[in-house]
Enzyme design. Sequence first.
Site, mmCIF file in Angstrom:
data_model
loop_
_atom_site.group_PDB
_atom_site.id
_atom_site.type_symbol
_atom_site.label_atom_id
_atom_site.label_comp_id
_atom_site.label_asym_id
_atom_site.label_seq_id
_atom_site.Cartn_x
_atom_site.Cartn_y
_atom_site.Cartn_z
ATOM 1 C CG PHE A 200 -1.903 -0.972 1.429
ATOM 2 C CD1 PHE A 200 -3.054 -0.940 0.666
ATOM 3 C CD2 PHE A 200 -1.763 -1.989 2.369
ATOM 4 C CE1 PHE A 200 -4.042 -1.895 0.828
ATOM 5 C CE2 PHE A 200 -2.738 -2.948 2.538
ATOM 6 C CZ PHE A 200 -3.877 -2.903 1.766
ATOM 7 C CE1 TYR B 174 -2.485 7.586 -5.879
ATOM 8 C CE2 TYR B 174 -4.168 8.119 -7.497
ATOM 9 C CZ TYR B 174 -3.734 7.361 -6.438
ATOM 10 O OH TYR B 174 -4.531 6.371 -5.943
ATOM 11 C CB SER C 65 -6.175 3.718 -8.363
ATOM 12 O OG SER C 65 -7.170 4.688 -8.573
ATOM 13 C CE LYS D 64 -1.790 3.913 -6.269
ATOM 14 N NZ LYS D 64 -1.148 3.113 -5.209
ATOM 15 C CG ASN E 142 -14.255 6.858 -5.429
ATOM 16 O OD1 ASN E 142 -14.189 6.271 -6.504
ATOM 17 N ND2 ASN E 142 -14.030 8.144 -5.320
HETATM 18 C C1 UD1 Z 1 -9.696 10.553 -6.459
HETATM 19 C C2 UD1 Z 1 -8.686 10.491 -7.558
HETATM 20 C C3 UD1 Z 1 -8.303 9.059 -7.795
HETATM 21 C C4 UD1 Z 1 -7.771 8.456 -6.523
HETATM 22 C C5 UD1 Z 1 -8.755 8.611 -5.401
HETATM 23 C C6 UD1 Z 1 -8.048 8.247 -4.131
HETATM 24 C C7 UD1 Z 1 -9.088 12.418 -9.016
HETATM 25 C C8 UD1 Z 1 -9.546 12.871 -10.369
HETATM 26 N N1 UD1 Z 1 -9.183 11.107 -8.769
HETATM 27 O O1 UD1 Z 1 -10.898 9.899 -6.918
HETATM 28 O O2 UD1 Z 1 -7.310 9.007 -8.790
HETATM 29 O O3 UD1 Z 1 -7.493 7.079 -6.721
HETATM 30 O O4 UD1 Z 1 -9.198 9.963 -5.283
HETATM 31 O O5 UD1 Z 1 -8.850 8.422 -3.045
HETATM 32 O O6 UD1 Z 1 -8.683 13.212 -8.196
HETATM 33 N N2 UD1 Z 1 -16.082 16.077 -4.812
HETATM 34 C C9 UD1 Z 1 -16.797 17.215 -4.475
HETATM 35 N N3 UD1 Z 1 -16.314 17.995 -3.459
HETATM 36 C C10 UD1 Z 1 -15.166 17.717 -2.765
HETATM 37 C C11 UD1 Z 1 -14.449 16.561 -3.143
HETATM 38 C C12 UD1 Z 1 -14.931 15.772 -4.168
HETATM 39 O O7 UD1 Z 1 -17.847 17.509 -5.056
HETATM 40 O O8 UD1 Z 1 -14.788 18.476 -1.879
HETATM 41 C C13 UD1 Z 1 -16.631 15.196 -5.859
HETATM 42 C C14 UD1 Z 1 -15.707 14.946 -7.034
HETATM 43 O O9 UD1 Z 1 -15.901 15.910 -8.041
HETATM 44 C C15 UD1 Z 1 -16.143 13.529 -7.450
HETATM 45 C C16 UD1 Z 1 -16.550 12.867 -6.123
HETATM 46 O O10 UD1 Z 1 -16.833 13.940 -5.239
HETATM 47 O O11 UD1 Z 1 -17.293 13.592 -8.279
HETATM 48 C C17 UD1 Z 1 -15.474 11.991 -5.526
HETATM 49 O O12 UD1 Z 1 -14.255 12.732 -5.430
HETATM 50 P P1 UD1 Z 1 -12.992 12.183 -4.613
HETATM 51 O O13 UD1 Z 1 -13.417 11.714 -3.269
HETATM 52 O O14 UD1 Z 1 -11.920 13.217 -4.668
HETATM 53 O O15 UD1 Z 1 -12.569 10.878 -5.434
HETATM 54 P P2 UD1 Z 1 -12.237 10.705 -6.990
HETATM 55 O O16 UD1 Z 1 -12.001 11.992 -7.640
HETATM 56 O O17 UD1 Z 1 -13.267 9.812 -7.577
#
Ligand code: UD1
Length: 376
Positions: free
Chosen positions: A95, A164, A139, A168, A194
Amino acid sequence: MANKSLAKDHADTCVLVTGGAGFIGSHTCVELLNQGYRVVVVDDLSNSSEVALDRVRRITGVDDDRLAFYEANVLDREALAQVFEEHDIDAIIHFAGFKAVGESVQKPLEYYWNNFAGTLVLCDVARDHGVKNIVFSSSATVYGEPEFIPITEDCPKHEATNPYGQTKSMLEQVLTDLYVGDGEWNVVLLRYFNPIGAHESGLIGEDPKGIPNNLLPYVAQVAVGKLERVGVFGDDYPTHDGTGVRDYIHVVDLARGHVAALDWMGGKVGTGKADTLGTLAGEPAADGTRRGVGIFNLGTGTGSSVLDVIHAFERACGKTLPYEVKPRRAGDVAVNYAACDKAREELGWTAQYDLERMCADGWRWQSQNPDGYATA
Ligand code: UD1
């Protein structure tokens, strides 16, 4: 040199968990110990706390002879060699690595060095000690903008948009090439969707440093009053409510996927023949343990939007959570969720917990540990 055999009882099997004090690592230690494995953790504590391992011991009731800890970075060849000399390691779950997408764009050298070079050193030292069984923490980011939904393992990989994600994707290739060059290697690449939630005890969970980048820790900190409101990154995506859809998976389910992967590598479950779905399956060894590269998505197969998550968390914590719609975040895709048939058929694994449970457990951790492990 022959590889270590995994065709034996869990109690006789010693697993090296790099990054074992981190969010996914600590939950995986719990599940490994619950299944009777011996565990050795190597973690440099750069983004984790040793308190997590004390909590793992509390949850599982094991002591130091079943769960050993070394504070070391995987780039430290001498420290790693010492671990392999002091323990009869059979397999590695790897990890350890930096994981902040935005930071990786600012600090590419640090990311390539730590994540990429660190894995090369780890594999080299492992090979020197006859250990060629490795589960790698990959991932769903390797799919980039996915060509189809739900995403199966044979969905083509796409260029990562940040260092990042590059590490991977590149490390998946490196580990595949290890097997191609030496058929003794037994590799599993687990592509996480996620991971959220926490152990039901509320004793271990996600403890990000600074302002969280990911949705769930952000929502949880709004719920506990540390942050004012959730920023929703875009509400004009082609989804049911306009916000981004992801496949959230309970971290305990994810952790159990790693235990299932070890059983699969040991030839105890599955056929190993699912090579049409991205598995490079070699002939099993004489003892029935697998050789090759198994690739598995670990998700639930269900997509939830940002607003679905906020509302599920509101139900878990019993409060209304303020949010504000903001512009889309660069690099985000509209929809991303997994097809999990291959993990079910081969690993005998499926996710058990739904979004309500993920939020309930995440809230228990956050409310009992508002400052993470710092208050422990
Ligand atoms: C992100 C990474 C991914 C990584 C994973 C690790 C990106 C593009 N992808 O996934 O490569 O493996 O984290 O944990 O960064 N969101 C909001 N508000 C926030 C934060 C997020 O609206 O404050 C939304 C995002 O736009 C998305 C969803 O929530 O639609 C999930 O976001 P996040 O938790 O950051 O995960 P990923 O982007 O899917």
